[in-house]
Design a protein around this motif. Structure first.
Motif, PDB file in Angstrom:
ATOM      1  N   VAL A   1     -13.058  10.898  -8.399  1.00 20.35           N
ATOM      2  CA  VAL A   1     -12.386  11.210  -7.142  1.00 20.35           C
ATOM      3  C   VAL A   1     -11.120  12.008  -7.443  1.00 20.35           C
ATOM      4  O   VAL A   1     -10.192  11.480  -8.051  1.00 20.35           O
ATOM      5  CB  VAL A   1     -11.994   9.913  -6.399  1.00 20.35           C
ATOM      6  CG1 VAL A   1     -11.398  10.229  -5.039  1.00 20.35           C
ATOM      7  CG2 VAL A   1     -13.178   8.974  -6.280  1.00 20.35           C
TER       8      VAL A   1
ATOM      9  N   PRO B   1      -1.947  13.369   6.068  1.00 19.74           N
ATOM     10  CA  PRO B   1      -3.003  12.543   6.645  1.00 19.74           C
ATOM     11  C   PRO B   1      -3.446  11.433   5.687  1.00 19.74           C
ATOM     12  O   PRO B   1      -3.201  11.507   4.490  1.00 19.74           O
ATOM     13  CB  PRO B   1      -4.140  13.534   6.893  1.00 19.74           C
ATOM     14  CG  PRO B   1      -3.879  14.658   5.951  1.00 19.74           C
ATOM     15  CD  PRO B   1      -2.398  14.746   5.804  1.00 19.74           C
TER      16      PRO B   1
ATOM     17  N   GLY C   1      -5.409   9.291   3.153  1.00 24.90           N
ATOM     18  CA  GLY C   1      -6.314   9.639   2.070  1.00 24.90           C
ATOM     19  C   GLY C   1      -5.957  10.919   1.344  1.00 24.90           C
ATOM     20  O   GLY C   1      -6.723  11.393   0.505  1.00 24.90           O
TER      21      GLY C   1
ATOM     22  N   SER D   1      -0.160   7.712  -1.662  1.00 26.77           N
ATOM     23  CA  SER D   1       0.080   6.493  -2.453  1.00 26.77           C
ATOM     24  C   SER D   1      -0.111   6.765  -3.932  1.00 26.77           C
ATOM     25  O   SER D   1       0.648   6.279  -4.772  1.00 26.77           O
ATOM     26  CB  SER D   1      -0.865   5.376  -2.010  1.00 26.77           C
ATOM     27  OG  SER D   1      -0.626   5.039  -0.676  1.00 26.77           O
ATOM     28  N   THR D   2      -1.132   7.562  -4.230  1.00 27.17           N
ATOM     29  CA  THR D   2      -1.391   7.911  -5.624  1.00 27.17           C
ATOM     30  C   THR D   2      -0.174   8.588  -6.232  1.00 27.17           C
ATOM     31  O   THR D   2       0.274   8.227  -7.329  1.00 27.17           O
ATOM     32  CB  THR D   2      -2.611   8.847  -5.708  1.00 27.17           C
ATOM     33  OG1 THR D   2      -3.735   8.165  -5.131  1.00 27.17           O
ATOM     34  CG2 THR D   2      -2.919   9.223  -7.135  1.00 27.17           C
TER      35      THR D   2
HETATM   36  N1  LIG Z   1      -7.899   2.994  -7.510  1.00 27.01           N
HETATM   37  C1  LIG Z   1      -8.652   3.976  -6.985  1.00 27.01           C
HETATM   38  N2  LIG Z   1      -9.887   4.238  -7.470  1.00 27.01           N
HETATM   39  C2  LIG Z   1     -10.632   5.234  -6.971  1.00 27.01           C
HETATM   40  N3  LIG Z   1     -10.250   6.040  -5.969  1.00 27.01           N
HETATM   41  C3  LIG Z   1      -9.038   5.834  -5.415  1.00 27.01           C
HETATM   42  C4  LIG Z   1      -8.174   4.786  -5.893  1.00 27.01           C
HETATM   43  N4  LIG Z   1      -7.029   4.831  -5.167  1.00 27.01           N
HETATM   44  C5  LIG Z   1      -7.177   5.828  -4.282  1.00 27.01           C
HETATM   45  N5  LIG Z   1      -8.375   6.442  -4.431  1.00 27.01           N
HETATM   46  C6  LIG Z   1      -8.854   7.597  -3.655  1.00 27.01           C
HETATM   47  O1  LIG Z   1      -7.927   8.652  -3.819  1.00 27.01           O
HETATM   48  C7  LIG Z   1      -7.718   9.343  -2.603  1.00 27.01           C
HETATM   49  C8  LIG Z   1      -6.241   9.274  -2.236  1.00 27.01           C
HETATM   50  O2  LIG Z   1      -5.896   7.944  -1.930  1.00 27.01           O
HETATM   51  P1  LIG Z   1      -4.413   7.497  -1.598  1.00 27.01           P
HETATM   52  O3  LIG Z   1      -3.490   8.001  -2.635  1.00 27.01           O
HETATM   53  O4  LIG Z   1      -4.416   6.029  -1.375  1.00 27.01           O
HETATM   54  O5  LIG Z   1      -4.142   8.263  -0.220  1.00 27.01           O
HETATM   55  P2  LIG Z   1      -3.074   7.988   0.931  1.00 27.01           P
HETATM   56  O6  LIG Z   1      -2.062   7.042   0.408  1.00 27.01           O
HETATM   57  O7  LIG Z   1      -2.519   9.327   1.251  1.00 27.01           O
HETATM   58  O8  LIG Z   1      -3.816   7.436   2.112  1.00 27.01           O
HETATM   59  C9  LIG Z   1      -8.610   8.669  -1.570  1.00 27.01           C
HETATM   60  O9  LIG Z   1      -9.795   9.430  -1.488  1.00 27.01           O
HETATM   61  C10 LIG Z   1      -8.899   7.334  -2.175  1.00 27.01           C
HETATM   62  O10 LIG Z   1     -10.173   6.859  -1.761  1.00 27.01           O
END
Ligand SMILES: Nc1ncnc2c1ncn2[C@@H]1O[C@H](COP(=O)(O)OP(=O)(O)O)[C@@H](O)[C@H]1O
Ligand SMILES: [Mg+2]
Lengths: 253, 246
Positions: free
Chosen positions: A25, A46, A48, A52-53
């Motif tokens: 991903v 938006p 996803g 957070s990442t």
């Molecule tokens: N631990 C993880 N393992 C696999 N995919 C992840 C993980 N954390 C987030 N993702 C994927 O990475 C993308 C970004 O997620 P995230 O950073 O949580 O977005 P946001 O905080 O903007 O909603 C999403 O497609 C999510 O499904």
């Protein structure tokens, strides 16, 4: 590497690809940003899009696939004692009282805080009377105050907030935004706020990074010098700024 | 105190139904509670009776302690290390469904007919129940709880002490309470072989002598033993997991 003047945090070409069971991903594309000492940045985008990442990478909690984070000029490879993080679900421990939650960071680090400073922080966050309760006995807004207290007792030079008020009703949310803005004016820490709420970004971010998805990246950077200032909300330039950020966001969709 | 009152009420209700059943079927078919209680009182005045109870209590407590001391640490490790879990999970999945009681002859051959063999047998059955519950509870610890702990400056050791252990504890107590039922049931089997002491033997012996009131005495004693253990774990959970009652 020269240690740059007044720069607290810098990320260069930060990339994160999660490997999942069904392939990989691409969560965050090459992303670069910088934050000065005592400055604030709002990341708005938006669901996803990798907000957070990005925050977890900046907290040293996840390893980037590529790129690097410099904190005070040094490469950041693990959580740093001067970086505090508050997550969307508050990350409080239900088996600990509010007091033990708030003091956990100090306990782990073997530090103590003089009680006068602790008391004034608790009063500032209005949780003095809640110290002997458990988190599940508190309202959402009170829990968020406890999570903020737990971060702020560590006297961080960088505070990272991930959608801190997303689960709260509008009035509570606005009151807490004002509280964070006041705390920022008082303690002068650097701050990055992740949000999907435009007004929250405008209220708290002295610059606002608008993010787009797949992979996540910063599409526009908007200067908002009145962010975190007193009585900003409800004024004409606040709405003007919100409109501008919305226009940027709509372009990402 | 509420517990005691409700126990008293439950016991009276049970005794009432039992007494009615005995009147209806006749004492020769179903011995009534009055007869059994009288037998229990007279038995409890003999030291032999307490020897039986003591032997059983020792085996049960030793088995609970042994399985707790082995299964919980292993469960914690498997639940917090994905690598260890991936390696061990197939082993557990293959061995878990084997009804452990069929291993009784083997266990007694290896560990002897004495207390060791019996305690090993009981522990073996409890081990899997406790292991799986602990492992699953440790796996369920949220990512955000871990991030929070690490961002406060915690190490893996802190994660165990402040997050994994306290969040697993309620599940461990639940598993222990369920285990009390299992352990008392299996006790009857293991005490049917190679021993002159224990409540299981006591029941079999009474059966051999067709002493129905004493059979009932044995059953009542097992029931009380199970209930006492259950309550002990309940009280311990309330002490150690105070936050659960909030
Ligand atoms: N631990 C993880 N393992 C696999 N995919 C992840 C993980 N954390 C987030 N993702 C994927 O990475 C993308 C970004 O997620 P995230 O950073 O949580 O977005 P946001 O905080 O903007 O909603 C999403 O497609 C999510 O499904
Ligand atoms: Mg998010």
């Amino acid at each position: 590497m020269t240690q740059c003047c007044g720069e607290l945090l810098r990320s260069t070409d930060l990339t994160k690809t999660y490997s999942a069971d069904n392939g990989s991903v691409p969560a965050l594309g090459p992303t670069s940003l910088a934050l000065g000492h005592g400055e604030t940045l709002a990341l708005v985008g938006p669901s996803g899009c990798g907000k957070s990442t990005l925050l977890l990478l900046l907290a040293g909690l996840e390893k980037p696939t590529a790129g690097e984070v410099l904190f005070k000029g040094q490469p950041l490879t693990r959580p740093h004692r001067e970086i505090a993080l508050v997550l969307q679900d508050y990350g409080l421990f239900p088996w600990k009282t509010v007091r033990r939650n708030v003091e956990l960071g100090l306990e782990i680090r073997g530090e103590s805080m003089d009680s006068g400073r602790l008391d004034s922080l608790l009063a500032e966050l209005d949780i003095t009377e809640k110290m002997d309760l458990y988190p599940q006995q508190l309202s959402g807004g009170q829990r968020q105050r406890v999570a903020l207290a737990r971060a702020l007792v560590l006297n961080p030079s960088l505070l990272l907030l991930d959608e801190p008020f997303a689960a709260l009703d509008t009035l509570t949310r606005e009151r807490l935004q004002d509280l964070v803005a006041a705390a920022w004016r008082k303690h002068a820490f650097g701050m990055i706020v992740v949000t999907h709420n435009i007004q929250e970004a405008v209220r708290l971010g002295r610059s606002i990074a608008v993010m787009g998805s797949t992979p996540g990246r910063i599409l526009a950077l908007v200067a908002n010098p009145r962010g975190c200032s007193e009585d900003y909300r409800g004024q004409a330039d606040f709405f003007e700024m919100s409109r501008l950020v919305r226009a940027h966001l709509e372009q990402t969709a | 105190m509420r517990t005691w009152r409700s126990y008293l009420l439950g016991a009276s209700l049970l005794l009432a139904f039992w007494q009615i059943g005995a009147w209806w079927a006749g004492e020769s078919v179903l011995t009534g509670p009055a007869t059994v209680l009288a037998e229990l009182v007279s038995e409890s005045e003999t030291s032999r009776f307490w020897h039986h109870v003591g032997a059983s209590a020792w085996r049960v407590i030793a088995a609970l302690a042994a399985s707790f001391a082995t299964a919980v640490p292993v469960g914690l490790v498997l639940g917090s290390s994905r690598r260890a879990d991936r390696f061990v999970r197939p082993v557990i999945n293959l061995t878990y469904p084997v009804p452990k009681i069929v291993l009784l002859p083997l266990v007694l051959l290896i560990f002897g007919l004495g207390d060791t063999g019996k305690i090993v047998m009981l522990s073996l059955i409890l081990f899997f129940q406790l292991l799986i519950t602990t492992r699953d509870a440790a796996t369920a610890v949220s990512r955000s709880a871990k991030y929070s702990l690490y961002s406060l400056g915690g190490t893996r050791r802190h994660l165990f002490v402040h997050v994994i252990w306290p969040s697993v504890l309620p599940a461990v107590f639940t598993a222990l309470r369920i285990a009390t039922g299992t352990v008392v049931a299996v006790l009857f089997f293991v005490e049917s072989i190679g021993t002159q002491y224990g409540v299981g033997f006591y029941i079999l012996d009474a059966w051999g002598r067709a002493d129905v009131p004493q059979i009932f005495v044995g059953i009542v004693v097992l029931a009380i033993m199970g209930a006492v253990l259950y309550e002990i774990f309940d009280v311990l959970e309330r002490v150690f997991c105070r936050w659960k009652q909030m």
